[in-house]
Design a protein around this motif. Structure first.
Motif, PDB file in Angstrom:
ATOM      1  N   GLU A  41       0.853  -1.040  -0.047  1.00  0.00           N
ATOM      2  CA  GLU A  41       0.009  -0.225   0.178  1.00  0.00           C
ATOM      3  C   GLU A  41       0.773   1.042   0.028  1.00  0.00           C
ATOM      4  OE1 GLU A  41      -3.025   2.303   2.935  1.00  0.00           O
ATOM      5  OE2 GLU A  41      -3.034   0.191   3.111  1.00  0.00           O
ATOM      6  N   MET A  42       1.862   1.168   0.638  1.00  0.00           N
ATOM      7  CA  MET A  42       2.761   2.390   0.624  1.00  0.00           C
ATOM      8  C   MET A  42       3.466   2.698  -0.522  1.00  0.00           C
ATOM      9  SD  MET A  42       4.364   1.777   4.617  1.00  0.00           S
ATOM     10  CE  MET A  42       5.819   3.143   4.441  1.00  0.00           C
ATOM     11  N   MET A  43       3.887   1.540  -1.183  1.00  0.00           N
ATOM     12  CA  MET A  43       4.621   1.813  -2.290  1.00  0.00           C
ATOM     13  C   MET A  43       3.306   2.218  -3.443  1.00  0.00           C
ATOM     14  SD  MET A  43       6.822  -1.729  -2.531  1.00  0.00           S
ATOM     15  CE  MET A  43       8.610  -1.749  -2.191  1.00  0.00           C
ATOM     16  N   SER A  49       9.660   3.521  -1.344  1.00  0.00           N
ATOM     17  CA  SER A  49      10.610   2.604  -2.079  1.00  0.00           C
ATOM     18  C   SER A  49      11.731   1.957  -1.059  1.00  0.00           C
ATOM     19  CB  SER A  49      11.633   3.242  -3.152  1.00  0.00           C
ATOM     20  OG  SER A  49      10.954   3.741  -4.031  1.00  0.00           O
ATOM     21  N   ILE A  50      12.150   0.942  -1.237  1.00  0.00           N
ATOM     22  CA  ILE A  50      13.021   0.169  -0.409  1.00  0.00           C
ATOM     23  C   ILE A  50      14.225  -0.206  -1.128  1.00  0.00           C
ATOM     24  CG2 ILE A  50      13.324  -1.738   1.205  1.00  0.00           C
ATOM     25  CD1 ILE A  50      10.544  -1.898   1.703  1.00  0.00           C
ATOM     26  N   ALA A  51      15.415  -0.166  -0.420  1.00  0.00           N
ATOM     27  CA  ALA A  51      16.702  -0.218  -1.011  1.00  0.00           C
ATOM     28  C   ALA A  51      17.371  -1.368   0.146  1.00  0.00           C
ATOM     29  CB  ALA A  51      17.552   0.815  -1.113  1.00  0.00           C
ATOM     30  N   ALA A  61      20.294  -5.053   5.636  1.00  0.00           N
ATOM     31  CA  ALA A  61      20.032  -4.043   6.080  1.00  0.00           C
ATOM     32  C   ALA A  61      18.972  -3.317   4.978  1.00  0.00           C
ATOM     33  CB  ALA A  61      21.349  -3.183   6.087  1.00  0.00           C
ATOM     34  N   PHE A  62      18.485  -2.216   5.447  1.00  0.00           N
ATOM     35  CA  PHE A  62      17.602  -1.644   4.402  1.00  0.00           C
ATOM     36  C   PHE A  62      17.299  -0.291   4.678  1.00  0.00           C
ATOM     37  CE2 PHE A  62      13.489  -2.994   6.720  1.00  0.00           C
ATOM     38  CZ  PHE A  62      12.815  -2.013   6.397  1.00  0.00           C
ATOM     39  N   ALA A  63      16.814   0.506   3.830  1.00  0.00           N
ATOM     40  CA  ALA A  63      16.344   1.844   3.824  1.00  0.00           C
ATOM     41  C   ALA A  63      15.059   1.977   3.279  1.00  0.00           C
ATOM     42  CB  ALA A  63      17.323   2.878   3.337  1.00  0.00           C
ATOM     43  N   GLY A  64      13.981   2.572   3.805  1.00  0.00           N
ATOM     44  CA  GLY A  64      12.664   2.779   3.275  1.00  0.00           C
ATOM     45  C   GLY A  64      12.619   4.259   3.299  1.00  0.00           C
ATOM     46  N   TYR A  65      12.211   4.666   2.040  1.00  0.00           N
ATOM     47  CA  TYR A  65      11.996   6.010   1.770  1.00  0.00           C
ATOM     48  C   TYR A  65      11.150   6.420   0.725  1.00  0.00           C
ATOM     49  CZ  TYR A  65      14.855   4.785  -2.473  1.00  0.00           C
ATOM     50  OH  TYR A  65      15.264   4.079  -3.573  1.00  0.00           O
ATOM     51  N   ARG A  66      10.699   7.695   0.744  1.00  0.00           N
ATOM     52  CA  ARG A  66       9.509   8.161  -0.112  1.00  0.00           C
ATOM     53  C   ARG A  66       9.926   9.578  -0.552  1.00  0.00           C
ATOM     54  NH1 ARG A  66       4.775   7.467   3.138  1.00  0.00           N
ATOM     55  NH2 ARG A  66       5.977   6.470   4.596  1.00  0.00           N
ATOM     56  N   ILE A  67       9.206   9.674  -1.865  1.00  0.00           N
ATOM     57  CA  ILE A  67       9.348  10.898  -2.426  1.00  0.00           C
ATOM     58  C   ILE A  67       8.390  11.719  -2.193  1.00  0.00           C
ATOM     59  CG2 ILE A  67       9.432  12.030  -4.738  1.00  0.00           C
ATOM     60  CD1 ILE A  67      10.669   9.340  -5.871  1.00  0.00           C
ATOM     61  N   ASN A  99      24.279   6.959   1.468  1.00  0.00           N
ATOM     62  CA  ASN A  99      24.729   7.507   0.100  1.00  0.00           C
ATOM     63  C   ASN A  99      23.806   6.768  -1.123  1.00  0.00           C
ATOM     64  OD1 ASN A  99      26.907   8.827   1.090  1.00  0.00           O
ATOM     65  ND2 ASN A  99      28.217   6.796   1.089  1.00  0.00           N
ATOM     66  N   HIS A 100      23.124   5.780  -1.166  1.00  0.00           N
ATOM     67  CA  HIS A 100      22.514   5.502  -2.313  1.00  0.00           C
ATOM     68  C   HIS A 100      21.096   6.247  -2.275  1.00  0.00           C
ATOM     69  CE1 HIS A 100      20.148   2.562  -4.796  1.00  0.00           C
ATOM     70  NE2 HIS A 100      19.053   2.905  -4.181  1.00  0.00           N
ATOM     71  N   VAL A 101      20.677   6.505  -1.165  1.00  0.00           N
ATOM     72  CA  VAL A 101      19.335   7.432  -1.138  1.00  0.00           C
ATOM     73  C   VAL A 101      19.706   8.782  -1.493  1.00  0.00           C
ATOM     74  CG1 VAL A 101      17.404   8.478   0.286  1.00  0.00           C
ATOM     75  CG2 VAL A 101      18.104   5.980   0.649  1.00  0.00           C
ATOM     76  N   LYS A 102      20.855   9.259  -1.333  1.00  0.00           N
ATOM     77  CA  LYS A 102      21.312  10.663  -1.784  1.00  0.00           C
ATOM     78  C   LYS A 102      21.550  10.592  -3.066  1.00  0.00           C
ATOM     79  CE  LYS A 102      24.390  12.109   0.969  1.00  0.00           C
ATOM     80  NZ  LYS A 102      25.526  12.595   1.820  1.00  0.00           N
ATOM     81  N   GLU A 103      22.165   9.903  -3.783  1.00  0.00           N
ATOM     82  CA  GLU A 103      22.404   9.485  -5.201  1.00  0.00           C
ATOM     83  C   GLU A 103      20.788   9.362  -5.862  1.00  0.00           C
ATOM     84  OE1 GLU A 103      24.627   6.068  -5.934  1.00  0.00           O
ATOM     85  OE2 GLU A 103      26.412   6.914  -4.801  1.00  0.00           O
ATOM     86  N   VAL A 104      19.966   8.672  -5.367  1.00  0.00           N
ATOM     87  CA  VAL A 104      18.492   8.782  -6.013  1.00  0.00           C
ATOM     88  C   VAL A 104      17.957  10.194  -5.935  1.00  0.00           C
ATOM     89  CG1 VAL A 104      16.099   8.040  -5.672  1.00  0.00           C
ATOM     90  CG2 VAL A 104      18.085   6.372  -5.454  1.00  0.00           C
ATOM     91  N   ALA A 105      18.316  11.221  -4.774  1.00  0.00           N
ATOM     92  CA  ALA A 105      17.634  12.306  -4.544  1.00  0.00           C
ATOM     93  C   ALA A 105      18.325  13.179  -5.680  1.00  0.00           C
ATOM     94  CB  ALA A 105      18.049  12.860  -3.125  1.00  0.00           C
ATOM     95  N   ILE A 106      19.443  13.177  -5.957  1.00  0.00           N
ATOM     96  CA  ILE A 106      20.386  13.904  -6.862  1.00  0.00           C
ATOM     97  C   ILE A 106      19.729  13.564  -8.302  1.00  0.00           C
ATOM     98  CG2 ILE A 106      22.550  14.263  -7.794  1.00  0.00           C
ATOM     99  CD1 ILE A 106      23.806  13.996  -5.012  1.00  0.00           C
TER     100      ILE A 106
END
Length: 146
Positions: A41-43, A49-51, A61-67, A99-106
């Motif tokens: 539902e969140m996706m 998103s989850i990396a 390990a994982f990072a869950g993030y949203r735009i 760093n991965h999430v930062k690259e996605v943001a950029i």
């Protein structure tokens, strides 16, 4: 033989299910029976998103993030969840995921990467500060009784 760790975008139901053990470390209040449905539902509805950092077929390990866009932070990526299984801590996975999430943001031309952490979570705060995050707000909540 040494494991090779890689960051992978988590998308399928099976991959989401593999994240449960890590998620439960960070969010023990969650119900495993609702895990896949909640993430799906969140996706779908919240651009979540989850990396994950994989050790073979295991999510270590994982990072869950949203735009998202907010008036106070602008056009951002917000990190909801960042956690590493105990056995994998100290390997720099949090930094790799940040760093991965930062690259996605950029790549998406976002203005910032934003997150909240527990007020007393000094270990996580040290990692975030080391990775260029700044203390810019205090997050408050008013828990509603059900």
């Amino acid at each position: 033989m040494k494991s090779i760790y890689q960051i992978k975008k988590i998308e399928t139901t099976a991959e989401i299910n593999q994240c449960w053990d890590v998620a439960y470390v960070l969010r023990p209040h969650l119900d495993k029976n609702n895990w896949n449905a909640t993430i799906a539902e969140m996706m779908q509805n919240e651009k979540y998103s989850i990396a994950g950092i994989m050790d073979g077929d295991k999510v270590a390990a994982f990072a869950g993030y949203r735009i998202m866009t907010s008036l106070h932070s602008g056009n951002i990526i917000y990190i909801d969840d960042l956690c590493t299984l105990e056995a994998y801590r100290g390997k720099g996975f949090a930094t790799q995921l940040l760093n991965h999430v930062k690259e996605v943001a950029i790549s998406l031309n976002k203005e910032a990467v934003v997150l909240d952490t527990g007020f007393n979570n000094n270990t996580a705060q040290k990692v975030y500060l080391k990775n260029g995050f700044e203390l810019v707000a205090v997050h408050l909540a008013n828990r509603l009784k059900k």
